[in-house]
Design a protein around this motif. Structure first.
Motif, short mmCIF file in Angstrom:
data_model
loop_
_atom_site.label_atom_id
_atom_site.label_comp_id
_atom_site.label_asym_id
_atom_site.label_seq_id
_atom_site.Cartn_x
_atom_site.Cartn_y
_atom_site.Cartn_z
N UNK A 125 9.19 72.95 78.15
CA UNK A 125 8.58 73.85 78.22
C UNK A 125 7.04 73.97 78.84
N UNK A 126 6.53 72.60 78.54
CA UNK A 126 5.28 72.27 79.09
C UNK A 126 5.15 72.25 80.32
N UNK A 127 6.21 71.60 81.28
CA UNK A 127 5.83 72.28 82.80
C UNK A 127 6.33 73.67 83.02
N UNK A 128 7.06 74.72 82.24
CA UNK A 128 6.51 75.91 82.98
C UNK A 128 5.13 76.64 82.24
N UNK A 129 4.40 75.73 81.51
CA UNK A 129 3.39 76.03 81.01
C UNK A 129 2.36 76.02 81.76
N UNK A 130 1.93 74.33 82.56
CA UNK A 130 1.61 74.10 83.38
C UNK A 130 2.29 74.90 85.03
N UNK A 131 3.02 75.86 84.94
CA UNK A 131 3.34 76.60 86.32
C UNK A 131 2.91 77.91 85.91
N UNK A 132 1.76 77.96 84.83
CA UNK A 132 2.41 79.33 84.92
C UNK A 132 2.88 80.57 84.55
N UNK A 133 4.17 80.45 84.59
CA UNK A 133 5.16 80.91 84.05
C UNK A 133 5.41 81.22 82.62
#
Length: 250
Positions: A162-170
């Motif tokens: 989830x954090x990875x997608x948040x940082x990628x603005x997904x």
């Protein structure tokens, strides 16, 4: 205190006879349970598990697995108990016994500051154009479904994803336990992450275990001893505030 005299056939008796306490945990929920740079488990739940195993006079075995698999594993007898930042809910408590709470927290919001500000100025978080992330089968999922029904909800097996997608603005926001949100925002503040300033709900965290009266009684009494001796306060101060342990996270 070493457990002795356990009744024949009790869950506690089986733990003592096999000489091992098997604890289920996700390993992806700092500060409760996380994997450090060495690949070892760390966190408040980890320290508490070690303390209980020592008091029982047995070895400790962690069984890491996705959060959604923890209670099914307990019901299937694959683990002796679950310590993984799990909220005591009436629904869960109908199928599983809980001891606690040993920590009281609440739901929080984690987001990228600029995107979060833009959303709030527009239609808020409960809007079709908002994408929220939550841990599968968690109280965070339930909170998002209830409080943000118009938003698109994506469920994850772990917060790392989830954090990875948040940082990628997904995704736009993550709904999670308040301490987790605060910790993650602190770790990634240079990347623009922010967390809500206060818990949004009441979340009592408990230890899930089989419906075994003696084991439940033992764990509750042991927690009472830790509280009385000031040890739970020390664990709270160690893990629920930013400290040097954060540097051990990958």
């Amino acid at each position: 205190m070493v457990a002795t005299g356990a009744s024949a056939g009790s869950a506690l008796d089986r733990i003592i006879k096999k000489g091992e306490l098997a604890v289920g945990t996700s390993g992806t929920q700092p500060p409760m349970s996380a994997v450090n740079k060495k690949g070892e488990l760390m966190g408040m739940d980890v320290d508490l598990s070690r303390a209980m195993a020592d008091a029982m006079g047995v070895k400790l075995k962690f069984v890491p697995m996705p959060f959604a698999e923890l209670l099914p594993a307990l019901e299937a007898g694959k683990v002796d108990m679950v310590l993984s930042g799990m909220t005591i809910t009436t629904v869960r408590n109908m199928k599983t016994a809980f001891v606690g709470p040993y920590v009281v927290t609440g739901k929080g919001i984690l987001a990228v500051a600029e995107r979060f500000a833009a959303l709030k100025e527009a239609k808020g978080l409960d809007a079709p154009e908002v994408t929220a992330g939550a841990l599968k089968d968690s109280t965070s999922q339930k909170f998002a479904e209830t409080s943000m029904p118009k938003a698109k909800l994506i469920l994850f097996g772990s917060y790392d994803e989830a954090i990875d997608l948040l940082l990628k603005n997904k995704i736009d926001v993550i709904v999670a336990d308040f301490q987790f949100c605060a910790l993650t925002a602190y770790r990634h503040q240079k990347k623009g992450l922010i967390a809500g300033q206060s818990p949004l709900t009441f979340e009592p965290l408990g230890i899930a275990m089989p419906e075994d009266a003696l084991l439940i009684n033992w764990v509750q009494n042991y927690l009472n001893q830790l509280h009385g001796a000031g040890e739970m306060k020390k664990l709270n101060e160690k893990w629920l505030n930013p400290g040097t342990w954060i540097d051990d996270l990958p």
